[in-house]
Design a protein around this motif. Structure first.
Motif, short mmCIF file in Angstrom:
data_model
loop_
_atom_site.label_atom_id
_atom_site.label_comp_id
_atom_site.label_asym_id
_atom_site.label_seq_id
_atom_site.Cartn_x
_atom_site.Cartn_y
_atom_site.Cartn_z
N ALA A 108 0.86 -1.19 0.00
CA ALA A 108 0.00 0.00 0.00
C ALA A 108 0.90 1.23 0.00
O ALA A 108 1.75 1.37 0.88
CB ALA A 108 -0.91 0.01 1.22
N PRO A 109 0.76 2.13 -0.97
CA PRO A 109 1.67 3.28 -1.07
C PRO A 109 1.51 4.25 0.09
O PRO A 109 0.39 4.51 0.56
CB PRO A 109 1.27 3.93 -2.40
CG PRO A 109 -0.15 3.50 -2.62
CD PRO A 109 -0.27 2.13 -2.02
N GLN A 110 2.64 4.79 0.55
CA GLN A 110 2.66 5.76 1.64
C GLN A 110 3.20 7.09 1.13
O GLN A 110 3.80 7.17 0.06
CB GLN A 110 3.54 5.24 2.79
CG GLN A 110 3.18 3.86 3.28
CD GLN A 110 1.75 3.76 3.78
OE1 GLN A 110 1.29 4.63 4.53
NE2 GLN A 110 1.03 2.72 3.36
N GLU A 111 2.99 8.13 1.91
CA GLU A 111 3.51 9.45 1.56
C GLU A 111 5.02 9.47 1.80
O GLU A 111 5.49 9.19 2.91
CB GLU A 111 2.85 10.52 2.42
CG GLU A 111 3.25 11.94 2.07
CD GLU A 111 2.73 12.37 0.70
OE1 GLU A 111 3.38 13.24 0.08
OE2 GLU A 111 1.70 11.83 0.26
N PRO A 112 5.81 9.76 0.77
CA PRO A 112 7.27 9.76 0.96
C PRO A 112 7.69 10.78 2.01
O PRO A 112 7.05 11.84 2.17
CB PRO A 112 7.81 10.12 -0.42
CG PRO A 112 6.70 9.81 -1.37
CD PRO A 112 5.43 10.05 -0.62
N ASP A 138 -0.90 -2.45 18.84
CA ASP A 138 -1.93 -2.21 17.83
C ASP A 138 -1.53 -2.85 16.50
O ASP A 138 -2.36 -3.45 15.80
CB ASP A 138 -2.15 -0.71 17.64
CG ASP A 138 -2.80 -0.06 18.86
OD1 ASP A 138 -3.47 -0.78 19.63
OD2 ASP A 138 -2.62 1.15 19.05
N LEU A 139 -0.26 -2.72 16.15
CA LEU A 139 0.22 -3.36 14.93
C LEU A 139 0.12 -4.87 15.04
O LEU A 139 -0.25 -5.56 14.09
CB LEU A 139 1.67 -2.94 14.66
CG LEU A 139 2.34 -3.59 13.43
CD1 LEU A 139 1.60 -3.23 12.15
CD2 LEU A 139 3.80 -3.17 13.35
N ASP A 140 0.43 -5.40 16.22
CA ASP A 140 0.32 -6.85 16.43
C ASP A 140 -1.09 -7.34 16.11
O ASP A 140 -1.27 -8.39 15.49
CB ASP A 140 0.65 -7.21 17.88
CG ASP A 140 2.11 -7.02 18.22
OD1 ASP A 140 2.93 -6.92 17.28
OD2 ASP A 140 2.44 -6.97 19.42
N LEU A 146 -5.40 -5.26 5.15
CA LEU A 146 -4.83 -5.31 6.51
C LEU A 146 -3.32 -5.13 6.46
O LEU A 146 -2.75 -4.38 7.27
CB LEU A 146 -5.19 -6.63 7.18
CG LEU A 146 -6.65 -6.77 7.62
CD1 LEU A 146 -6.98 -8.23 7.93
CD2 LEU A 146 -6.92 -5.89 8.84
N TYR A 147 -2.67 -5.79 5.52
CA TYR A 147 -1.23 -5.60 5.40
C TYR A 147 -0.91 -4.18 4.94
O TYR A 147 0.13 -3.61 5.31
CB TYR A 147 -0.63 -6.63 4.44
CG TYR A 147 -0.38 -7.96 5.12
CD1 TYR A 147 0.46 -8.05 6.23
CD2 TYR A 147 -0.99 -9.13 4.66
CE1 TYR A 147 0.68 -9.26 6.86
CE2 TYR A 147 -0.77 -10.35 5.29
CZ TYR A 147 0.06 -10.42 6.39
OH TYR A 147 0.29 -11.61 7.02
N GLY A 148 -1.78 -3.58 4.14
CA GLY A 148 -1.60 -2.19 3.76
C GLY A 148 -1.64 -1.27 4.96
O GLY A 148 -0.85 -0.32 5.07
N THR A 196 1.59 1.88 9.30
CA THR A 196 2.08 2.03 10.68
C THR A 196 3.61 1.95 10.72
O THR A 196 4.26 2.78 11.36
CB THR A 196 1.48 0.94 11.58
OG1 THR A 196 0.06 1.07 11.59
CG2 THR A 196 2.01 1.05 13.00
N ILE A 197 4.16 0.98 10.05
CA ILE A 197 5.61 0.81 10.04
C ILE A 197 6.29 2.03 9.43
O ILE A 197 7.31 2.52 9.94
CB ILE A 197 5.98 -0.47 9.26
CG1 ILE A 197 5.47 -1.70 10.02
CG2 ILE A 197 7.48 -0.56 9.01
CD1 ILE A 197 5.45 -2.96 9.19
#
Length: 508
Positions: free
Chosen positions: A328-332, A439-441, A459-461, A466-467
């Motif tokens: 899932a793309p994130q903001e650089p 929460d990530l767990d 869900l993985y997105g 978060t990461i």
């Protein structure tokens, strides 16, 4: 001069000369590399050394170089071909309810020593790999058991739904039950794959001979010889001179030397291999996400990727490559040195700080140059980084014991699925980089339970977001892998996970 403008640094060869990296594990001489290999052998050189062949060794459980060889020597229940999961030792499998999977094994399969492959061997392998803490451990954390009701049926039980079990099983290498804990497996392992090991010198060479009783049919060539050639320039000379048939990955700055050469074909593939720089989130000052975000803002990632890798790399938009299921793309992170300094002041580090970064040069193309570019960028905002380029075995030991401040390396999403990296590396229980987020767990547990499809990918997105926002690491570039091969080879297909099927390779 900004850190980014210094990022390109001296040419790669100048770096190698300055570092004194003249020694190679295999010397190019008048007799040529690979002359000791059997007549007709495929001579294939990968850019990292193979240090161990035991499929359950904790240090090399997901080591890329070792996996290339293991896929030739061992079998798994399930295999991956392109984007599909296909039968391996298992001819079929089915899910019964939420917590039970039934796999039917192929009949007539034998190990290299002539003993039959049975369900009891699979059960023993699963039990052993769950007992040996390693980088694979999170993949099996919710598998509660395995049993063999007969010689050709294996039943796995899980704590709850585990949609990723079939793809995880592409990493469960099957050996005879009596050998699962045998130290001899490190050097002369017994599997049931298309090749058997005839000689192995760690970090130097692996010699394999065709296993004529392989259930999938005889490999095209009688043997595979895999020398490790430490210097890429030497490896390229060997390829151009006909002493090596296959070489990968070729660094993007050296592809022009190979492209168009007589007798050599070049193929490239967007890979599942990427660089990251982890921050040890259990060690100050990286316990503070503000500090981690400051270091992300300090780096001009687009310029570094363009100047170092060009067409050989793509700027990342998530902690996994864009071709991996669950991306899932994130903001650089915006390149903003002033914001980096402001965040450091906020964290009480207005005068900067000193830290270290470790890596090993063979981790991937242009590793040393990338390290220098990052170190230069951080120096511009007052962070002094001591470079620690170390030998691979020591690097693995320190990585697994969390004995580092920052760690630069490549990683390959071997299965092409986010569960392998996002789901395996970033749980609190995994403890791979000192990062814990309950929460990530919960999100990752839900993703692991979901069947393959849009819900699971979403869900993985979320986990990717978060990461990324917690800045547990800086993820600059996904690599485009360049393969150089002799034109007379047939049946070769570039692999996104850097683990091509060498058993399918033949020769005109």
């Amino acid at each position: 001069m900004t850190g980014a403008s210094r990022a390109a640094g001296p040419p790669r060869r100048d770096f190698l000369a300055m570092a004194g990296l003249g020694a190679t594990a295999v010397l190019l001489s008048g007799c040529g590399i690979g002359r000791a290999a059997p007549r007709g052998a495929l001579r294939a050189a990968f850019g990292q050394p193979v240090t161990d062949l035991d499929p359950y060794n904790a240090a090399t459980a997901v080591d890329e170089a070792s996996l290339i060889v293991k896929r030739l020597v061992f079998d798994t229940l399930v295999r991956r071909e392109g984007g599909e999961l296909v039968p391996g030792l298992a001819t079929e499998w089915r899910r019964e309810g939420d917590t039970r999977w039934v796999f039917t094994l192929r009949r007539g399969v034998v190990f290299h020593d002539g003993s039959p492959v049975t369900a009891r061997d699979v059960v023993a392998c699963l039990q052993h790999t769950r007992q040996v803490p390693s980088a694979q451990t999170p993949l099996w954390a919710t598998v509660t058991g395995a049993e063999a009701p007969d010689d050709h049926t294996v039943v796995f039980t899980t704590e709850g739904p585990l949609g990723s079990l079939p793809v995880n099983l592409t990493l469960l290498f099957v050996v005879p039950a009596r050998l699962v804990a045998d130290p001899a497996q490190k050097r002369s392992p017994v599997g049931s794959g298309p090749f058997r090991v005839t000689d192995f010198t760690p970090s130097t060479t692996v010699e394999l001979a065709r296993f004529d009783d392989y259930w999938g049919g005889r490999a095209e060539l009688p043997a595979v010889s895999m020398p490790y050639i430490a210097e890429t320039s030497t490896a390229i000379t060997a390829l151009l001179g006909g002493d090596v048939d296959l070489l990968w990955p070729i660094p993007p700055d050296q592809l022009p030397e190979v492209t168009g050469a007589s007798g050599v074909a070049v193929e490239s593939v967007p890979s599942w291999t990427y660089y990251f720089n982890w921050f040890n989130c259990s060690r100050a000052p990286f316990t503070d996400p503000v500090v981690r975000r400051a270091l992300c803002h300090a780096v001009n990632v687009p310029q570094i990727v363009e100047s170092l890798f060009g067409r050989g790399g793509r700027e990342m938009r998530a902690p996994i490559p864009e071709t991996v299921a669950g991306f899932a793309p994130q903001e650089p992170w915006a390149y903003d040195p002033e914001e980096a300094r402001r965040l450091l002041r906020r964290a009480g580090l207005g005068r900067g700080f000193r830290t270290t970064m470790m890596w090993f040069d063979a981790t991937g193309p242009l590793a040393r140059e990338l390290a220098q570019a990052l170190i230069s960028a951080w120096a511009d905002v007052g962070v002094t980084v001591e470079p620690q380029s170390i030998e691979k075995a020591m690097w693995l030991e320190r990585l697994n014991s969390l004995d580092w401040d920052m760690n630069l390396q490549t990683n390959t999403v071997t299965t092409g699925d986010a569960a392998f990296t996002v789901g395996r590396l970033y749980t609190s229980e995994a403890g791979r980089l000192g990062y814990a987020n309950k929460d990530l767990d919960a999100v990752l547990a839900a993703a692991a339970a979901a069947p393959r499809g849009p819900e699971r990918d979403a869900l993985y997105g979320t986990a990717c977001g978060t990461i990324w926002s917690d800045a547990v690491g800086l993820f600059p570039v996904t690599l485009v892998t360049g393969y150089g091969r002799a034109k007379d080879l047939t049946g070769f297909t570039p692999a996104a996970n850097n683990q091509p099927d060498l058993a399918a390779v033949g020769r005109r």
